[in-house]
Enzyme design. Structure first.
Site, mmCIF file in Angstrom:
data_model
loop_
_atom_site.group_PDB
_atom_site.id
_atom_site.type_symbol
_atom_site.label_atom_id
_atom_site.label_comp_id
_atom_site.label_asym_id
_atom_site.label_seq_id
_atom_site.Cartn_x
_atom_site.Cartn_y
_atom_site.Cartn_z
ATOM 1 N N ASP A 27 0.817 -1.204 0.000
ATOM 2 C CA ASP A 27 0.000 0.000 0.000
ATOM 3 C C ASP A 27 0.855 1.259 0.000
ATOM 4 O OD1 ASP A 27 -2.331 -1.435 0.042
ATOM 5 O OD2 ASP A 27 -2.659 -1.243 2.198
ATOM 6 N N LYS B 34 -3.191 3.824 -3.160
ATOM 7 C CA LYS B 34 -3.676 5.051 -3.789
ATOM 8 C C LYS B 34 -2.603 6.118 -3.660
ATOM 9 C CE LYS B 34 -8.503 4.065 -2.686
ATOM 10 N NZ LYS B 34 -9.708 4.507 -1.942
ATOM 11 N N MET C 103 -8.144 9.166 8.657
ATOM 12 C CA MET C 103 -8.776 9.383 7.348
ATOM 13 C C MET C 103 -9.879 10.438 7.440
ATOM 14 S SD MET C 103 -8.950 5.373 6.163
ATOM 15 C CE MET C 103 -9.682 4.837 7.710
#
Length: 258
Positions: free
Chosen positions: A38, A60, A173
């Site tokens: 990741d 991402k 987040m």
């Protein structure tokens, strides 16, 4: 003839500092044939993998195509049909907002062996390296760890409950919803509660901004704080060295002179 069953290792990469990874995780990386990693996993950890290991980024990152969870699941199955040791390297701990259960389910259904190697969660390590304890006798008795946003992009309903608690609240987040989240804390009388936001915690590019519920959104904007970041809300933030120093200076300057 003995049939060899492929293994999926879900490995916690820790909070960012490559030295904050477990010995067991290093041992698994040293025998990996495939590593799917990741964006929050420090790429220097790939140095532990053997020559010839397939190292594929599946996270991402700005400017890169982000693989969906379904695409990652498919990669696990495809590599499991060819190789014996597949490592899924995840930032922090795989079971703290890491979607590990989805990957475990798909691998189990395919008959793969599963092993999970826990990692140090950024929710714990990042405040700690800034000398902000999540609990402190006489200040609080518990802490919450919550996501700021749900999979639909909405603010988590747990924020409303956390804002009513005397606990330290660690929010992950959540930078895109910072203003809305701080409004929830304000609604429950927490306008003056200290807040720290730490970006890229435990790494060389770490940044921190400290304020209160009522002004942290503007301070974070001014400081250019963005993801990945940890938000800590609670009285324990007052124990950060910068605030302790300010308090000491205040006490010295306020002391009567003879």
């Amino acid at each position: 003839m003995k049939i060899s069953i492929p293994s999926l290792y879900l490995v916690g990469a820790g909070p960012g500092d490559p030295e904050l990874i477990t010995l067991k995780a290093v041992k698994v990386l040293r025998k990996a044939e495939v590593v799917l990693y990741d964006a929050l996993a420090n790429e220097s950890l790939l140095d532990y993998t053997p020559a010839g290991c397939i190292r594929q980024f599946v996270g991402k990152r700005y400017g890169c195509h982000a693989l969906s969870q379904e695409e990652i699941n498919q990669l696990i199955l495809e590599y499991g049909g060819i190789y014996q040791h597949i490592v899924r390297l995840k930032g922090g701990d795989p079971f703290v907002f890491g979607r590990a259960t989805e990957e475990i389910s798909i691998a189990k259904a395919a008959g793969m062996n599963i092993e999970l190697i826990p990692g140090i969660s950024s929710a714990l390590a990042v405040p700690a390296t800034q000398l902000i304890p999540l609990t402190c006798r006489g200040i609080n008795e518990s802490f919450w760890v919550t996501t700021g946003t749900t999979r639909t992009g909405e603010v988590s309903a747990d924020i409303q409950w956390a804002a009513q608690s005397s606990a330290t609240v660690v929010i992950l987040m959540a930078m895109s919803k910072l203003e809305i989240i701080m409004e929830a804390f304000s609604y429950y009388g927490k306008r003056d509660t200290p807040v720290a936001i730490i970006q890229n915690g435990t790494t060389a590019t770490e940044k921190i901004v400290i304020g209160t519920v009522k002004d942290i959104f503007f301070k974070a904007q001014y400081a250019g704080i963005s993801n990945p970041a940890i938000i800590v809300v609670g009285e324990v933030v007052k124990l950060h060295p910068s605030l302790l120093k300010e308090e000491l200076i205040h006490q010295l300057t306020a002391a009567p002179t003879e």
